[in-house]
Design an enzyme around this catalytic site. Structure first.
Site, PDB file in Angstrom:
ATOM      1  N   LYS A  74       0.798  -1.166   0.019  1.00 48.98           N
ATOM      2  CA  LYS A  74       0.046   0.041   0.178  1.00 48.98           C
ATOM      3  C   LYS A  74       0.985   1.194   0.017  1.00 48.98           C
ATOM      4  CE  LYS A  74      -3.800   1.922   2.747  1.00 48.98           C
ATOM      5  NZ  LYS A  74      -4.618   1.698   3.750  1.00 48.98           N
ATOM      6  N   SER A 149      -9.634   1.630   2.770  1.00 46.31           N
ATOM      7  CA  SER A 149      -8.818   2.414   1.999  1.00 46.31           C
ATOM      8  C   SER A 149      -7.736   1.575   1.098  1.00 46.31           C
ATOM      9  CB  SER A 149      -8.057   3.401   2.719  1.00 46.31           C
ATOM     10  OG  SER A 149      -7.211   3.049   3.595  1.00 46.31           O
ATOM     11  N   SER A 173      -9.638  -0.678   6.990  1.00 46.25           N
ATOM     12  CA  SER A 173      -8.862  -0.481   5.615  1.00 46.25           C
ATOM     13  C   SER A 173      -8.317  -1.782   5.180  1.00 46.25           C
ATOM     14  CB  SER A 173      -7.984   0.713   5.524  1.00 46.25           C
ATOM     15  OG  SER A 173      -8.721   1.888   5.231  1.00 46.25           O
TER      16      SER A 173
HETATM   17  N1  GLN Z   1     -13.141   3.914   6.310  1.00 46.62           N
HETATM   18  C1  GLN Z   1     -12.288   4.320   7.516  1.00 46.62           C
HETATM   19  C2  GLN Z   1     -12.043   5.820   7.504  1.00 46.62           C
HETATM   20  O1  GLN Z   1     -12.234   6.376   6.297  1.00 46.62           O
HETATM   21  C3  GLN Z   1     -11.262   3.562   7.741  1.00 46.62           C
HETATM   22  C4  GLN Z   1     -10.059   3.766   6.980  1.00 46.62           C
HETATM   23  C5  GLN Z   1      -8.727   2.965   7.402  1.00 46.62           C
HETATM   24  O2  GLN Z   1      -9.061   2.209   8.060  1.00 46.62           O
HETATM   25  N2  GLN Z   1      -7.514   3.440   6.996  1.00 46.62           N
HETATM   26  O3  GLN Z   1     -11.438   6.295   8.227  1.00 46.62           O
END
Ligand code: GLN
Length: 491
Positions: A74, A149, A173
């Site tokens: 990532k 994400s 994410s």
């Molecule tokens: N969807 C969550 C957010 O937008 C989690 C994102 C993540 O785990 N990086 O904060």
């Protein structure tokens, strides 16, 4: 072929690392026009590392547990010499000089790094749609989101760009994109894996975690990256268990907690996926117990207040001076204009929304009403989970309320998008390990998944239960049908 099978094929000489890497790279070339999952491909670096593994093999030297295995990373995690964008224009042109600690460990294990994967900007999102490079597409249905994400990482693994990936999980994410793309995704206990060299989103919640096609593959990746790190003050000393051995233990005797209220609000197929997993675990000798999480319905508001507050502080460092994007200035512009214009130009809409809300929640007069209350709710949720985990070894539930949804469905309603994290954020708030495991396909051909949670530093029990779920669940086709059709020129 699984990651473990790939590592074995290379270690036994059945395949060369170079051939395996070339195959992964040509897969990227063929599928990327359809999927948009990669932000940087390092063909030269990957082939050079593969050649080193082949030379070590020829010399009879010892090979690491990931020797020659191609992986993707990532683009929130620093790989020395490769651009690091965090999915944002703000970090355009930034090339870190050092590897993140997890990358050092992957390299020591002999892994081949193919490149960096797409993500929601600064890991803020559940769909991959806020990535500055545009959304990655779900290989099971190219019109749907891969989840986020770490969406690019999920797409990369599901599409066969290597055998695993590292994502980050602040509120789901790793687990959400794994669920939507038919993969195993594991968020370790907070402190289990070093955050050194990982771009900070919300520091009290962030963890790096593996994504792979099988539970045992995820176990091997976790074993490589887990453990204390002198460069991360929150990293913990607890011993790293034999995670692969845990995958061989039967589910017999495991106490599996089921949260009744978590079965409401799911689509029928996701609901049935959780229930049939429960039945299969019972058939394998596990005992189910009903547990309650009385404050879990407050997880999303508490999570977003805390995540946005921490993000507003973490992202203050992007000032146009030290990293990435810097606005062009007129001769009379002052330093404040440099900061304001660089940030206005560099950050996307969702990131700005979160910085503004986080700054507001931390500001004097509102702090007690919002941030402080969110922290108190966090402690209540932690208490709920501790109480539940005294009655059971793992908690079974959904990862997401539904299968993958169409691209663009939440663009105009951020709060609806935040609700997708309802089942994942509790584990981050409590710092506990959790993972998503695929359990077959829906009637529409989309991956179904369940989530498991366990006590702190008990990733071994999590993997033991996940391996049983995987053994007994309907298997997924070896490659996503929609992608295969697109590659052969069909619609
Ligand atoms: N969807 C969550 C957010 O937008 C989690 C994102 C993540 O785990 N990086 O904060």
């Amino acid at each position: 072929m699984s990651l473990i099978a790939c590592a074995r094929a290379i270690a036994t000489g059945a395949q060369t690392a170079t051939a395996v890497t070339e195959r992964a790279l040509s897969r990227i070339v063929a599928a990327e026009p359809h999927l948009n999952a990669m932000v940087h491909v390092d063909s030269d670096g990957a082939l050079a590392q593969a050649a080193r593994v082949d030379a070590a093999m020829a010399a009879g030297g010892p090979l690491g547990p990931l020797a020659g295995v191609p992986l993707t990373i990532k683009d929130l995690i620093a790989v020395a010499g490769l651009p690091l964008t965090a999915g944002s224009k703000m970090l355009a042109g930034y090339v870190p000089a050092r590897d993140a600690s997890v990358i050092v460990r992957l390299r020591d294990a002999g892994a081949v790094i193919l490149g960096k994967t797409s993500l929601d900007e600064f890991a803020m999102g559940s769909t991959n749609e806020t990535a500055v490079t545009g959304p990655a597409r779900n290989p099971w249905d190219l019109g749907r989101v891969p989840g986020g994400s770490s969406g690019g990482s999920a797409v990369a693994v599901a599409a066969g760009y290597g055998y695993g990936s590292l994502g980050t999980d602040t509120g789901g994410s790793v687990r959400l994109p794994a669920a939507l793309c038919g993969l195993v995704g594991l968020k370790p206990t907070y402190g289990r894996v070093s955050r050194s060299g990982v771009v900070a989103y919300a520091s009290s919640l962030d963890q790096v975690g593996p994504m792979a096609t099988t539970v045992r593959d995820a176990a091997r990746l976790l074993a490589v990256i887990a453990g204390p790190c002198g460069e991360d003050a929150t990293s913990r000393l607890e011993a790293v268990a034999d995670y692969e051995a845990a995958c061989d233990l039967p589910a017999r005797g495991l106490r599996v907690g089921v949260v009744r209220s978590w079965l409401e609000g799911l689509t029928t197929e996701t609901h049935d996926a959780v229930l049939s997993t429960q039945r299969r675990l019972e058939a394998a000798g596990a005992v189910t117990v009903e547990v309650t999480l009385p404050h879990a319905h407050l997880a999303v508001p508490a999570y977003y207040l805390i995540a946005m507050s921490e993000a507003s502080a973490n992202l203050a460092r992007y000032d146009g001076v030290r990293f990435g994007h810097r606005a062009a200035l007129e001769p009379d512009d002052d330093l404040d204009t440099l900061y304001a214009r660089s940030r206005a130009e560099g950050f996307g809409a969702e990131v700005k929304r979160r910085i503004i809300m986080g700054t507001w929640a931390l500001s004097s007069g509102y702090y007690e009403a919002y941030y402080d209350r969110a922290c108190r709710v966090r402690r209540l949720i932690h208490g709920d989970l501790e109480a539940a985990l005294r009655q059971c070894d793992v908690i079974l539930g959904p990862t997401a309320p539904s299968t993958a949804w169409p691209l663009g469905s939440h663009t105009h309603d951020p709060v609806a998008a935040y609700q997708m994290d309802i089942y994942t954020t509790v584990a981050n708030l409590a710092g506990l390990p959790a993972m998503s495991v695929p359990v077959g396909l829906s009637a529409g051909g989309l991956p179904l998944a369940i989530q498991l949670m366990a006590g702190a530093f008990d990733e071994a029990t999590l993997l033991r239960c996940a391996a049983s779920v995987e053994r007994d669940a309907p298997a997924l086709p070896s490659a996503p049908i929609a992608l295969a059709r697109a590659l052969s020129g069909g619609v």
